[in-house]
Design an enzyme around this catalytic site. Structure first.
Site, PDB file in Angstrom:
ATOM      1  N   TRP A 105      34.933  -6.643  75.222  1.00 12.51           N
ATOM      2  CA  TRP A 105      35.698  -5.820  76.143  1.00 12.51           C
ATOM      3  C   TRP A 105      35.376  -6.254  77.564  1.00 12.51           C
ATOM      4  CZ3 TRP A 105      39.711  -3.168  74.650  1.00 12.51           C
ATOM      5  CH2 TRP A 105      40.340  -2.302  75.543  1.00 12.51           C
ATOM      6  N   ASP A 133      38.011  -3.531  87.527  1.00 14.91           N
ATOM      7  CA  ASP A 133      38.504  -2.296  88.129  1.00 14.91           C
ATOM      8  C   ASP A 133      38.820  -1.260  87.049  1.00 14.91           C
ATOM      9  OD1 ASP A 133      40.861  -3.218  86.983  1.00 14.91           O
ATOM     10  OD2 ASP A 133      41.945  -3.446  88.857  1.00 14.91           O
ATOM     11  N   GLU A 150      40.407  -2.639  83.888  1.00 14.41           N
ATOM     12  CA  GLU A 150      39.709  -3.730  83.209  1.00 14.41           C
ATOM     13  C   GLU A 150      40.275  -5.094  83.608  1.00 14.41           C
ATOM     14  OE1 GLU A 150      40.339  -1.078  80.524  1.00 14.41           O
ATOM     15  OE2 GLU A 150      38.281  -0.365  80.606  1.00 14.41           O
ATOM     16  N   GLU A 178      50.055   7.217  77.438  1.00 12.59           N
ATOM     17  CA  GLU A 178      49.420   6.501  78.535  1.00 12.59           C
ATOM     18  C   GLU A 178      50.463   6.103  79.577  1.00 12.59           C
ATOM     19  OE1 GLU A 178      45.858   3.434  78.550  1.00 12.59           O
ATOM     20  OE2 GLU A 178      47.695   2.447  77.859  1.00 12.59           O
TER      21      GLU A 178
END
Length: 369
Positions: free
Chosen positions: A118, A168, A171, A325
């Site tokens: 990640w 940020d 990502e 989202e």
């Protein structure tokens, strides 16, 4: 929701449903899952998203749920006290640890880092958590001692490392120092200053002053906050620095200019884009960002515009009562949407952070309350 403008009762009902959803999905550990079914988020909780979720349910009156989340964060930090000390000592010696030795941005519900790759090095979540836990304790008149060891660790970590470039909120762009990240850190250290020992309080004050000076020099363009130091672009995450974090008050010159720039450059019919070059799922509009901008407008005294943004967020709810989202109503790069669907599936729905920011704005406006 009806196709006409929603009533106060309907908006309050969506807020109530959102809180119930968050509480039902909260893990017994205290972690808030980012999204229960979305492939890339499933099984993980973020410090940043979770801190804003905890703040929303805390403001709604669910003290116990928010406290359990803060307990979970506290446990993660105290379990890594040795690693944090390594980071702090290396920074003091002028030889900072590599990015992969810094703390992660998300954790499994049992507090582990997880095994999949990640974009993990992000500092904003630890600042946001500091702000949220102190705000929660003050709001409900709770003793801070249960979280104080973790607060001290987070203060030491951020005070030593706030100047480092990192990913940020989205990502992305690890090569830059992001203004929203700096603002989250400043908000957290400012909040912590009131509860830590005098030496740490001085470190907090010094870091906050230096952060504000750095942003003033390199993070403000045409009077408004910029996406990263040296950039001329804006990013919707900057609204959080106006409200609820209040690093730049809405009635101040920078805060007011930032609100205006975000509305002018990133908002279409009430839906807010992350930034103009966003290609993630085609670059749609995010309900949670409309709510952040709504909070900023509420602080500025423009409750009518804040209500419009709340209503737009409500318009994105699915037939099952879930907030996504993002939505594809106005895509910046429509030809880039399918590649993300092929990679990760359809957009994360529900996203608990979306529900939380809707709740936070509904509570702020006292709609139906």
């Amino acid at each position: 929701m009806t196709t006409s403008a929603p009533t106060d009762v309907e908006l309050a009902e969506l807020s109530r449903h959102s809180v119930e959803l968050i509480l039902r999905l909260q893990d017994p550990s205290g972690a808030y899952p980012a999204s229960p079914t979305f492939s890339a988020y499933q099984g993980y909780s973020w410090f940043r998203d979770g801190a804003f979720i905890a703040d929303a349910v805390s403001a709604y009156g669910e003290e116990g749920s928010a406290s359990r989340f803060h307990d979970w964060c506290s446990g993660i930090l105290t379990a890594r006290s040795g690693r944090i000390r390594e980071v702090v000592d290396a920074a003091a010696a002028g030889s900072p640890v590599p990015d992969e030795r810094m703390l992660g941005t998300r954790f499994t519900f049992d507090g582990a880092e997880g095994s999949d790759e990640w974009w993990d090095f992000q500092l904003d979540g630890y600042g946001t958590w500091l702000w949220a836990v102190v705000e929660h304790a003050q709001r409900h008149e709770l003793g801070i001692d249960r979280w104080l060891p973790a607060i001290e660790l987070a203060v030491d970590y951020l005070a030593s490392s706030w100047e480092r470039p990192c990913f940020d909120w989205w990502e992305e762009h690890a090569e830059h120092v992001h203004v929203s990240t700096l603002g989250c850190i400043a908000a957290g250290l400012r909040a912590a200053q009131a509860v830590v020992d005098p030496v740490r309080a001085d470190a907090c004050a010094d870091a906050v002053a230096r952060i504000r000076a750095l942003i003033a020099r390199n993070g403000v363009v045409s009077g408004h906050l910029a996406k990263w130091l040296g950039s001329t672009d804006v990013d919707a995450s900057l609204a959080a620095l106006v409200a609820p974090l209040r690093v730049y008050p809405a009635d101040g010159a920078v805060g007011a200019s930032t609100i205006a720039a975000l509305d002018e450059q990133l908002t279409v019919d009430g839906g807010v884009h992350r930034y103009l070059l966003d290609t993630f799922f085609g670059g749609g509009q995010w309900p949670l960002l409309s709510c952040f901008l709504g909070l900023a407008y509420a602080d500025a005294g423009d409750t009518a515009r804040a209500r419009e943004l709340l209503e737009w967020a409500a318009s994105t709810v699915t037939a099952d009562g879930d907030l996504p989202e993002q939505v594809p109503h106005h895509l910046l790069f429509p030809d880039r949407r399918q590649e993300w669907i092929d990679r990760w599936g359809t957009v994360a729905t529900p996203l608990l952070w979306s529900h939380a920011m809707f709740v936070r704005l509904q509570v702020r406006l006292e709609v139906g309350r």
